[in-house]
Design a protein around this motif. Structure first.
Motif, PDB file in Angstrom:
ATOM      1  N   ALA A  79      32.777 -41.161  16.483  1.00  0.00           N
ATOM      2  CA  ALA A  79      33.984 -40.672  15.813  1.00  0.00           C
ATOM      3  C   ALA A  79      34.100 -39.162  15.984  1.00  0.00           C
ATOM      4  N   PHE A  80      35.338 -38.687  16.055  1.00  0.00           N
ATOM      5  CA  PHE A  80      35.637 -37.264  16.115  1.00  0.00           C
ATOM      6  C   PHE A  80      36.444 -36.944  14.858  1.00  0.00           C
ATOM      7  N   GLU A  81      35.851 -36.114  13.981  1.00  0.00           N
ATOM      8  CA  GLU A  81      36.452 -35.781  12.689  1.00  0.00           C
ATOM      9  C   GLU A  81      37.111 -34.412  12.749  1.00  0.00           C
ATOM     10  N   PHE A  82      38.307 -34.330  12.180  1.00  0.00           N
ATOM     11  CA  PHE A  82      39.035 -33.072  12.055  1.00  0.00           C
ATOM     12  C   PHE A  82      38.976 -32.659  10.591  1.00  0.00           C
ATOM     13  N   VAL A  83      38.483 -31.452  10.330  1.00  0.00           N
ATOM     14  CA  VAL A  83      38.216 -30.997   8.974  1.00  0.00           C
ATOM     15  C   VAL A  83      39.001 -29.723   8.682  1.00  0.00           C
ATOM     16  N   GLY A  84      39.641 -29.702   7.544  1.00  0.00           N
ATOM     17  CA  GLY A  84      40.276 -28.496   7.041  1.00  0.00           C
ATOM     18  C   GLY A  84      39.663 -28.151   5.695  1.00  0.00           C
ATOM     19  N   TYR A  85      39.460 -26.885   5.432  1.00  0.00           N
ATOM     20  CA  TYR A  85      38.879 -26.465   4.156  1.00  0.00           C
ATOM     21  C   TYR A  85      39.280 -25.030   3.855  1.00  0.00           C
ATOM     22  N   GLU A  86      39.149 -24.661   2.623  1.00  0.00           N
ATOM     23  CA  GLU A  86      39.474 -23.313   2.161  1.00  0.00           C
ATOM     24  C   GLU A  86      38.710 -22.284   2.993  1.00  0.00           C
ATOM     25  N   GLY A  87      39.428 -21.352   3.599  1.00  0.00           N
ATOM     26  CA  GLY A  87      38.797 -20.263   4.341  1.00  0.00           C
ATOM     27  C   GLY A  87      38.655 -20.492   5.838  1.00  0.00           C
ATOM     28  N   VAL A  88      38.913 -21.699   6.335  1.00  0.00           N
ATOM     29  CA  VAL A  88      38.816 -21.914   7.784  1.00  0.00           C
ATOM     30  C   VAL A  88      39.986 -21.180   8.442  1.00  0.00           C
ATOM     31  N   ASP A  89      39.674 -20.297   9.415  1.00  0.00           N
ATOM     32  CA  ASP A  89      40.732 -19.479  10.007  1.00  0.00           C
ATOM     33  C   ASP A  89      40.885 -19.665  11.511  1.00  0.00           C
ATOM     34  N   LYS A  90      40.002 -20.451  12.126  1.00  0.00           N
ATOM     35  CA  LYS A  90      40.145 -20.752  13.545  1.00  0.00           C
ATOM     36  C   LYS A  90      39.542 -22.124  13.821  1.00  0.00           C
ATOM     37  N   THR A  91      39.933 -22.712  14.927  1.00  0.00           N
ATOM     38  CA  THR A  91      39.438 -24.033  15.288  1.00  0.00           C
ATOM     39  C   THR A  91      38.115 -23.882  16.034  1.00  0.00           C
ATOM     40  N   THR A  92      37.067 -24.499  15.478  1.00  0.00           N
ATOM     41  CA  THR A  92      35.747 -24.407  16.094  1.00  0.00           C
ATOM     42  C   THR A  92      34.990 -25.717  15.924  1.00  0.00           C
ATOM     43  N   PHE A  93      34.100 -25.972  16.873  1.00  0.00           N
ATOM     44  CA  PHE A  93      33.165 -27.081  16.725  1.00  0.00           C
ATOM     45  C   PHE A  93      32.257 -26.725  15.564  1.00  0.00           C
ATOM     46  N   GLU A  94      32.058 -27.645  14.629  1.00  0.00           N
ATOM     47  CA  GLU A  94      31.285 -27.343  13.432  1.00  0.00           C
ATOM     48  C   GLU A  94      29.937 -28.031  13.390  1.00  0.00           C
ATOM     49  N   GLY A  95      29.854 -29.244  13.893  1.00  0.00           N
ATOM     50  CA  GLY A  95      28.574 -29.916  13.792  1.00  0.00           C
ATOM     51  C   GLY A  95      28.590 -31.331  14.318  1.00  0.00           C
ATOM     52  N   ILE A  96      27.460 -31.954  14.138  1.00  0.00           N
ATOM     53  CA  ILE A  96      27.249 -33.313  14.603  1.00  0.00           C
ATOM     54  C   ILE A  96      26.487 -34.071  13.527  1.00  0.00           C
ATOM     55  N   ALA A  97      26.889 -35.297  13.278  1.00  0.00           N
ATOM     56  CA  ALA A  97      26.209 -36.139  12.291  1.00  0.00           C
ATOM     57  C   ALA A  97      25.382 -37.175  13.045  1.00  0.00           C
ATOM     58  N   LEU A  98      24.120 -37.199  12.764  1.00  0.00           N
ATOM     59  CA  LEU A  98      23.207 -38.118  13.423  1.00  0.00           C
ATOM     60  C   LEU A  98      22.717 -39.171  12.445  1.00  0.00           C
ATOM     61  N   GLU A  99      22.476 -40.356  12.936  1.00  0.00           N
ATOM     62  CA  GLU A  99      21.858 -41.401  12.126  1.00  0.00           C
ATOM     63  C   GLU A  99      20.381 -41.462  12.514  1.00  0.00           C
TER      64      GLU A  99
END
Length: 109
Positions: free
Chosen positions: A69-89
């Motif tokens: 899955a590819f998740e798009f996240v918005g949150y308070e203070g985000v000011d540019k589009t960047t790769f943020e992380g990866i979730a591993l099982e």
């Protein structure tokens, strides 16, 4: 939930094949997360894993790229589009996996 979110690049000193069952999803933060989600959903016609929703100052939606899955996240203070992380099982418990990550000095949250 049996996921450990990693930020930044993974340390090559960890043998991920021995520690991780799969990449569950990866995500990008953006002030335009909703329009990006809509682009992948409506223009590229990719299947939705979960619809874009907002909870207070945090918003999220995800599409599938086949086996991840590819998740798009918005949150308070985000000011540019960047790769943020990866979730591993992880193959083991999250607590055990965190010990491995800490030992390899891999940042996580």
């Amino acid at each position: 939930m049996k996921y450990c979110i990693l930020f930044g690049l993974l340390s090559l000193s960890i043998s991920l094949n021995a520690q991780v069952t799969k990449v569950e999803h990866f995500f990008a933060g953006s002030p335009k997360a909703a329009p990006l989600f809509d682009l992948f959903k409506n223009t590229f016609l990719l299947p939705v894993v979960w619809d874009y929703q907002t909870w207070g100052d945090f918003s999220s939606g995800a599409i599938t790229l086949g086996n991840v899955a590819f998740e798009f996240v918005g949150y308070e203070g985000v000011d540019k589009t960047t790769f943020e992380g990866i979730a591993l099982e992880p193959q083991q418990s999250v607590e055990e996996f965190i010990t491995v990550l800490d030992g390899a000095q891999v940042m996580h949250d």
